[in-house]
Design an enzyme around this catalytic site. Structure first.
Site, PDB file in Angstrom:
ATOM      1  N   GLY A   8       0.829  -1.216   0.000  1.00  0.00           N
ATOM      2  CA  GLY A   8       0.000   0.000   0.000  1.00  0.00           C
ATOM      3  C   GLY A   8       0.850   1.248   0.000  1.00  0.00           C
ATOM      4  N   ARG A  11      -0.118   5.698  -1.775  1.00  0.00           N
ATOM      5  CA  ARG A  11      -0.745   6.900  -1.205  1.00  0.00           C
ATOM      6  C   ARG A  11      -0.560   6.912   0.315  1.00  0.00           C
ATOM      7  NH1 ARG A  11      -6.086   6.464  -1.380  1.00  0.00           N
ATOM      8  NH2 ARG A  11      -6.215   4.338  -2.148  1.00  0.00           N
ATOM      9  N   LEU A  51       5.028  -2.037  -7.620  1.00  0.00           N
ATOM     10  CA  LEU A  51       4.476  -3.221  -8.285  1.00  0.00           C
ATOM     11  C   LEU A  51       2.985  -3.315  -7.972  1.00  0.00           C
ATOM     12  CD1 LEU A  51       7.222  -5.854  -7.301  1.00  0.00           C
ATOM     13  CD2 LEU A  51       6.991  -4.675  -9.502  1.00  0.00           C
ATOM     14  N   ASN A  78       1.222  -2.397   5.358  1.00  0.00           N
ATOM     15  CA  ASN A  78       0.490  -1.143   5.534  1.00  0.00           C
ATOM     16  C   ASN A  78      -0.816  -1.080   4.744  1.00  0.00           C
ATOM     17  OD1 ASN A  78       0.348   2.009   5.811  1.00  0.00           O
ATOM     18  ND2 ASN A  78       0.429   1.613   3.596  1.00  0.00           N
ATOM     19  N   SER A 130      -4.341   0.145  14.216  1.00  0.00           N
ATOM     20  CA  SER A 130      -5.048   1.424  14.358  1.00  0.00           C
ATOM     21  C   SER A 130      -5.474   1.541  15.808  1.00  0.00           C
ATOM     22  CB  SER A 130      -6.291   1.417  13.471  1.00  0.00           C
ATOM     23  OG  SER A 130      -7.230   2.366  13.913  1.00  0.00           O
ATOM     24  N   TYR A 143     -13.524  -3.181  10.482  1.00  0.00           N
ATOM     25  CA  TYR A 143     -12.192  -2.552  10.508  1.00  0.00           C
ATOM     26  C   TYR A 143     -11.547  -2.755  11.880  1.00  0.00           C
ATOM     27  CZ  TYR A 143      -8.646   1.162   9.997  1.00  0.00           C
ATOM     28  OH  TYR A 143      -7.464   1.870   9.939  1.00  0.00           O
ATOM     29  N   SER A 144     -12.309  -2.497  12.941  1.00  0.00           N
ATOM     30  CA  SER A 144     -11.762  -2.643  14.300  1.00  0.00           C
ATOM     31  C   SER A 144     -11.341  -4.080  14.569  1.00  0.00           C
ATOM     32  CB  SER A 144     -12.805  -2.201  15.342  1.00  0.00           C
ATOM     33  OG  SER A 144     -13.206  -0.867  15.131  1.00  0.00           O
ATOM     34  N   LYS A 147      -8.141  -4.820  12.656  1.00  0.00           N
ATOM     35  CA  LYS A 147      -6.975  -4.154  13.253  1.00  0.00           C
ATOM     36  C   LYS A 147      -6.609  -4.751  14.612  1.00  0.00           C
ATOM     37  CE  LYS A 147      -5.740  -1.189  10.103  1.00  0.00           C
ATOM     38  NZ  LYS A 147      -4.611  -1.594   9.237  1.00  0.00           N
TER      39      LYS A 147
END
Ligand code: NDP
Length: 235
Positions: A8, A11, A51, A78, A130, A143-144, A147
């Site tokens: 990742g 960005r 890549l 990441n 996170s 998401y939680s 992570k």
């Protein structure tokens, strides 16, 4: 010169890491999913190699490592996506995509680099978690959970591969100014900044500094830890 692989990297925090490690003279390879233009620009700017590889895609990652001749000294897991919805509205697809990107991607890329690290009896793996993996966020259950899983993976793997000279740590940022938070309204960002003891949200460069330090010999006795650059939002 270290070989550094950053997932990742096109960005946000990943791109800041690419710039930081490349500027320090490391040989940097970064992966991205779809931002070809941003990746090409960053590669041109830094001399890093970009890549295209979707870390959620088992076959794509296997194909990547089957052609990989570089032995990676530092892996930074990441790559990540966000997802905001009520738990009741989370679909199986949303859930799988979140798990496959964060946990599956970390699992696969770590598997890809570990044999060479074990052979060398040296290596460093840094996983992006996170603060929501530490304390949970409403409307970000998948998401939680992903992570929090990254934290568990980090601690367990650190115990397993520490005897092989490999350090595994986790960085758990607070709110950072990247595309991932572009959907937040200015009012929400202002409220989060106000809630943060240091009075602002963080920058990708501040996270890259933490990652860079963790990968350095200055952090040589540190493994299995969760380092939390979050401005004090979660203490
Ligand atoms: P961004 O959305 O700015 O960038 C995400 C990066 O991950 C892009 O380079 C994107 O590639 C890449 N990516 C996403 N999915 C995949 C995939 N399946 N395969 C390969 N690459 C992929 O995110 P951030 O920089 O904000 O976040 C980076 C990490 O930090 C994430 O793990 C995130 O969860 C974590 N984090 C972020 C916080 C924040 O406030 N921003 C706070 C705490 C943790 P492409 O450009 O091609 O889409």
């Amino acid at each position: 010169m270290r070989n550094v692989l950053i997932t990742g990297g096109s960005r946000g925090i990943g791109a800041a890491c690419v710039r930081k490690f490349a500027a320090a003279g490391d040989r940097v390879i970064f992966l991205y999913r779809s931002s070809e233009e941003a990746a090409a620009k960053l590669a041109h700017e830094t001399g890093a190699m970009g890549l295209k590889c979707d870390v959620a895609d088992k076959k794509a990652v296997e194909a990547l490592f089957s052609q990989f001749s570089v032995s990676v000294d530092v892996l930074i897991n990441n790559a990540g996506i966000a997802g905001f919805s009520l738990f009741q509205d989370l679909s199986e697809e949303d859930w799988s995509r979140m798990m496959e990107t964060h946990l599956g991607g970390t699992f696969r890329c770590t598997k890809g680099v570990l044999p060479a690290m074990i052979a060398k009896q040296k290596g460093c793996i840094i996983n992006l978690s996170s603060m929501w993996g530490q304390v949970g966020a409403s409307c970000e259950v998948a998401y939680s959970a992903a992570k929090a899983g990254i934290i568990g993976l980090t601690k367990a793997l650190a115990k397993e591969v520490g005897p092989s000279g490999i350090r595994v740590n986790c960085v758990a940022p607070g709110v950072i100014e990247t595309d991932m938070n572009a959907a937040l309204t200015p009012e929400t960002v202002a409220a989060l900044a106000e809630e943060t003891p240091l009075g602002r949200i963080g920058t990708p460069e501040e996270i890259a500094e933490t990652v860079f330090w963790l990968a350095s010999d200055n952090a040589s006795f540190l493994t299995g830890q969760v380092i939390a650059p979050n401005g004090g939002l979660v203490i």
